[in-house]
Motif scaffolding. Sequence first.
Motif, PDB file in Angstrom:
ATOM      1  N   ILE A   1     -18.242 -12.207  11.888  1.00 34.93           N
ATOM      2  CA  ILE A   1     -18.381 -12.878  10.560  1.00 34.93           C
ATOM      3  C   ILE A   1     -17.308 -13.862  10.571  1.00 34.93           C
ATOM      4  O   ILE A   1     -17.589 -15.067   9.951  1.00 34.93           O
ATOM      5  CB  ILE A   1     -18.278 -11.786   9.363  1.00 34.93           C
ATOM      6  CG1 ILE A   1     -19.669 -10.841   9.571  1.00 34.93           C
ATOM      7  CG2 ILE A   1     -17.911 -12.498   8.194  1.00 34.93           C
ATOM      8  CD1 ILE A   1     -19.448 -10.011   8.428  1.00 34.93           C
ATOM      9  N   ALA A   2     -16.194 -13.592  10.898  1.00 37.33           N
ATOM     10  CA  ALA A   2     -15.091 -14.488  11.000  1.00 37.33           C
ATOM     11  C   ALA A   2     -15.559 -15.997  11.849  1.00 37.33           C
ATOM     12  O   ALA A   2     -15.394 -16.952  11.336  1.00 37.33           O
ATOM     13  CB  ALA A   2     -13.700 -14.093  11.439  1.00 37.33           C
TER      14      ALA A   2
ATOM     15  N   ARG B   1     -18.574 -16.930  12.364  1.00 40.48           N
ATOM     16  CA  ARG B   1     -19.497 -17.705  11.594  1.00 40.48           C
ATOM     17  C   ARG B   1     -18.954 -18.426  10.463  1.00 40.48           C
ATOM     18  O   ARG B   1     -19.195 -19.747   9.993  1.00 40.48           O
ATOM     19  CB  ARG B   1     -20.700 -16.707  11.059  1.00 40.48           C
ATOM     20  CG  ARG B   1     -21.520 -16.465  12.368  1.00 40.48           C
ATOM     21  CD  ARG B   1     -22.418 -15.038  11.891  1.00 40.48           C
ATOM     22  NE  ARG B   1     -23.019 -15.065  10.546  1.00 40.48           N
ATOM     23  CZ  ARG B   1     -23.256 -14.326   9.684  1.00 40.48           C
ATOM     24  NH1 ARG B   1     -22.986 -13.030  10.074  1.00 40.48           N
ATOM     25  NH2 ARG B   1     -23.836 -14.409   8.640  1.00 40.48           N
ATOM     26  N   ALA B   2     -17.867 -17.693   9.795  1.00 41.76           N
ATOM     27  CA  ALA B   2     -17.134 -18.288   8.694  1.00 41.76           C
ATOM     28  C   ALA B   2     -16.229 -19.604   9.168  1.00 41.76           C
ATOM     29  O   ALA B   2     -16.818 -20.781   8.525  1.00 41.76           O
ATOM     30  CB  ALA B   2     -16.114 -17.673   8.147  1.00 41.76           C
TER      31      ALA B   2
ATOM     32  N   ASP C   1     -18.906 -22.395   9.634  1.00 44.34           N
ATOM     33  CA  ASP C   1     -19.356 -22.978   8.320  1.00 44.34           C
ATOM     34  C   ASP C   1     -18.669 -24.099   7.714  1.00 44.34           C
ATOM     35  O   ASP C   1     -18.980 -24.959   7.199  1.00 44.34           O
ATOM     36  CB  ASP C   1     -19.640 -21.788   7.584  1.00 44.34           C
ATOM     37  CG  ASP C   1     -20.682 -22.135   6.456  1.00 44.34           C
ATOM     38  OD1 ASP C   1     -20.644 -23.159   5.953  1.00 44.34           O
ATOM     39  OD2 ASP C   1     -21.486 -21.150   6.173  1.00 44.34           O
ATOM     40  N   ASP C   2     -17.251 -23.575   7.756  1.00 42.99           N
ATOM     41  CA  ASP C   2     -16.059 -24.380   7.052  1.00 42.99           C
ATOM     42  C   ASP C   2     -14.730 -23.828   7.469  1.00 42.99           C
ATOM     43  O   ASP C   2     -14.211 -22.947   7.034  1.00 42.99           O
ATOM     44  CB  ASP C   2     -16.220 -23.965   5.331  1.00 42.99           C
ATOM     45  CG  ASP C   2     -15.379 -24.876   4.647  1.00 42.99           C
ATOM     46  OD1 ASP C   2     -14.185 -25.257   5.237  1.00 42.99           O
ATOM     47  OD2 ASP C   2     -15.640 -25.259   3.434  1.00 42.99           O
TER      48      ASP C   2
ATOM     49  N   GLN D   1     -11.685 -25.307   7.354  1.00 47.68           N
ATOM     50  CA  GLN D   1     -10.615 -25.158   6.402  1.00 47.68           C
ATOM     51  C   GLN D   1     -10.531 -23.770   5.239  1.00 47.68           C
ATOM     52  O   GLN D   1      -9.539 -23.288   5.234  1.00 47.68           O
ATOM     53  CB  GLN D   1     -10.484 -26.380   5.425  1.00 47.68           C
ATOM     54  CG  GLN D   1     -10.129 -27.444   6.125  1.00 47.68           C
ATOM     55  CD  GLN D   1      -8.521 -27.760   5.581  1.00 47.68           C
ATOM     56  OE1 GLN D   1      -8.138 -27.656   4.266  1.00 47.68           O
ATOM     57  NE2 GLN D   1      -7.612 -28.080   6.566  1.00 47.68           N
ATOM     58  N   ALA D   2     -11.690 -23.744   4.720  1.00 49.63           N
ATOM     59  CA  ALA D   2     -12.112 -22.549   3.992  1.00 49.63           C
ATOM     60  C   ALA D   2     -11.573 -21.349   4.590  1.00 49.63           C
ATOM     61  O   ALA D   2     -10.988 -20.421   4.330  1.00 49.63           O
ATOM     62  CB  ALA D   2     -13.372 -22.370   3.236  1.00 49.63           C
ATOM     63  N   ALA D   3     -12.159 -21.122   6.018  1.00 45.15           N
ATOM     64  CA  ALA D   3     -11.920 -20.060   6.892  1.00 45.15           C
ATOM     65  C   ALA D   3     -10.490 -19.682   6.954  1.00 45.15           C
ATOM     66  O   ALA D   3      -9.793 -18.795   6.919  1.00 45.15           O
ATOM     67  CB  ALA D   3     -12.596 -20.100   8.112  1.00 45.15           C
TER      68      ALA D   3
ATOM     69  N   LYS E   1     -30.351 -25.734  10.958  1.00 46.52           N
ATOM     70  CA  LYS E   1     -30.369 -25.968   9.462  1.00 46.52           C
ATOM     71  C   LYS E   1     -30.535 -26.956   8.844  1.00 46.52           C
ATOM     72  O   LYS E   1     -30.982 -27.047   7.648  1.00 46.52           O
ATOM     73  CB  LYS E   1     -28.691 -25.140   9.210  1.00 46.52           C
ATOM     74  CG  LYS E   1     -28.608 -23.857   9.291  1.00 46.52           C
ATOM     75  CD  LYS E   1     -27.215 -23.322   9.468  1.00 46.52           C
ATOM     76  CE  LYS E   1     -27.012 -21.813  10.220  1.00 46.52           C
ATOM     77  NZ  LYS E   1     -25.628 -22.029  10.925  1.00 46.52           N
TER      78      LYS E   1
ATOM     79  N   GLY F   1     -28.347 -28.205   7.087  1.00 42.91           N
ATOM     80  CA  GLY F   1     -27.742 -28.274   5.718  1.00 42.91           C
ATOM     81  C   GLY F   1     -28.574 -27.644   4.652  1.00 42.91           C
ATOM     82  O   GLY F   1     -29.700 -28.043   4.478  1.00 42.91           O
ATOM     83  N   VAL F   2     -27.847 -26.467   4.071  1.00 46.17           N
ATOM     84  CA  VAL F   2     -28.815 -25.893   3.043  1.00 46.17           C
ATOM     85  C   VAL F   2     -28.446 -26.429   1.795  1.00 46.17           C
ATOM     86  O   VAL F   2     -27.452 -27.086   1.210  1.00 46.17           O
ATOM     87  CB  VAL F   2     -27.871 -24.332   2.964  1.00 46.17           C
ATOM     88  CG1 VAL F   2     -28.574 -23.770   1.517  1.00 46.17           C
ATOM     89  CG2 VAL F   2     -28.351 -23.410   4.206  1.00 46.17           C
TER      90      VAL F   2
END
Lengths: 262, 294
Positions: free
Chosen positions: B166-167, B169-170, B173-174, B176-178, B288, B290-291
Amino acid sequence: MLHINNIEVVYSKMILVLKGMSLEVPEGKIVALLGSNGAGKSTTLKSISGLLAGDGGELTKGSITYHGEEISGFSPDQIVQKGIFQSMEGRRVFKHLTVEENLIAGAHTRKDRNHLKHDMERVYHYFPKLKTLRSRHAGLLSGGEQQMLAIGRGIMAKPKLLLLDEPSLGIAPLLVKEIFQNIKQINKEEGTSILVVEQNANVALSIADYGYIVEDGRSVLEAPVSELMENKEVQEHYLGMSDEGRKNYREVKSYRKKKRWV
Amino acid sequence: MTFFIQMLVSGIVVGSIYALVALGFVLIYKASDALNLANGEFVLIGSYVCLTLITVLKLPFLLAILITLVFSALLGLMVEKMVLRPLLNAPTISVIMATIGLGNLLAGLTHVVWGHQTRMYPQIFPDTPVTFGGVIITPVYLWSFVIVMSLLIAFTVFFKFSKMGIAMRAVADDLQAAASMGISVKKVFAITWAIACVVAAVGGVLLGNINGVNATMSVIGLTVLPVVILGGLDSIAGAIVGGFIIGIAQSMAGGYLDPMVGGGLKDVFPFIIVILILMIKPYGLFGKGGVERV
């Protein structure tokens, strides 16, 4: 518990953003950081959480201590492990992960992973709406729901200090009130200290215990919220109240030019 | 009809190996937005290392493959640390250029160490073919398929449920946010490269058992490109489905069309499919793009 002492932050080795910022977050309190665009509010939060480096920023002066320990220069994951969690500006949920996976990602640094289910229930207790959306991709949530999720990730990390960067950004006014009530509730029930950065001064001061006004890279006014609310300057510039009724934009502008806090 | 099924089976097996190698490719793309053009060399090196362990050191196959996997994981970690880490905030194009350079370097090294002749794996899987209703399947093919499928299932479970999955994939995904979640981005990158190298090595060992090893094996790095573009560069499921489609199409083209045109179409065919698919779905079948919130 957190003391920021006279810090200076430089971006790209050229742009001085914080010019001697100081503040303090006492245990169990909500502190609001108010100010206009570019005042350095977000930068202050990022220098606490160690996320500056990712933006090309650097702390050049001053100290940040947490429970007496110097934490400037720590990497973001070390800071989270110390118990400080930042919920970034613009929500920044993981769009392609489900709500539940987002929450699990929030708990990444937790050692006691058996409690994940229980903590997730805690999040759903504050934000019941998330429970019905638990298996949906976070990218498909509304702005308000994403903000709930962003704060929920914070709860999953069980921080002692939660840093919130503009939780009201781009969210319907009614929902903003609700979310700030939730923040207050988290502060009370979990005992988490909260440092919240806001442009929406009204709603931020409605839940905070203490407030700082930031301008041009330093804090120019600090007081308990009750005092801030009385302050004429704050009333006029941040809360939009005035004795002579609403001023027109031109007057405000010329007035601002002259105004100096320090 | 038997010929058709025969072609289908060999397509599925080769396709499953493509899927495995493509998985490594997609992982790296998801983590760092860069195409890893040294992927083919990872396949080749994995295959050579395992072969050497078996033929020179006379190790049993299982032990040899285990050591190969550990070696590949270390190779991945080393490449990440030495080549990719310094380029952490560099533009994507620089990273891609670095992988091209790395690929050339590794290709040169393998040439120096192992030369250019085709080397064969000794008999590892039994050679009596299994027949299913008239269709003959050699055990190598059967085993390859089983190994690849179990690995793919294991990785799917890993990404869906494990903390590290999960980390990863995080981070994809993003980033900085991760980082703000306390996820160590460096660690995630390192593990990504290790996994990519390991799956490439498994692919190499299996391909080596089917065809033997020589330098042309690294062409798979290029053949996998249509696979991931077809499936969508950022989709793990896409890599798997794309692998099977390309594998089967290639096998069919080799069986039916090559005799008509005098050969060679087999290698071009994947790229023809990709061009056709991209005209209809520019992000690939599962990409994707982009969602979008509505």
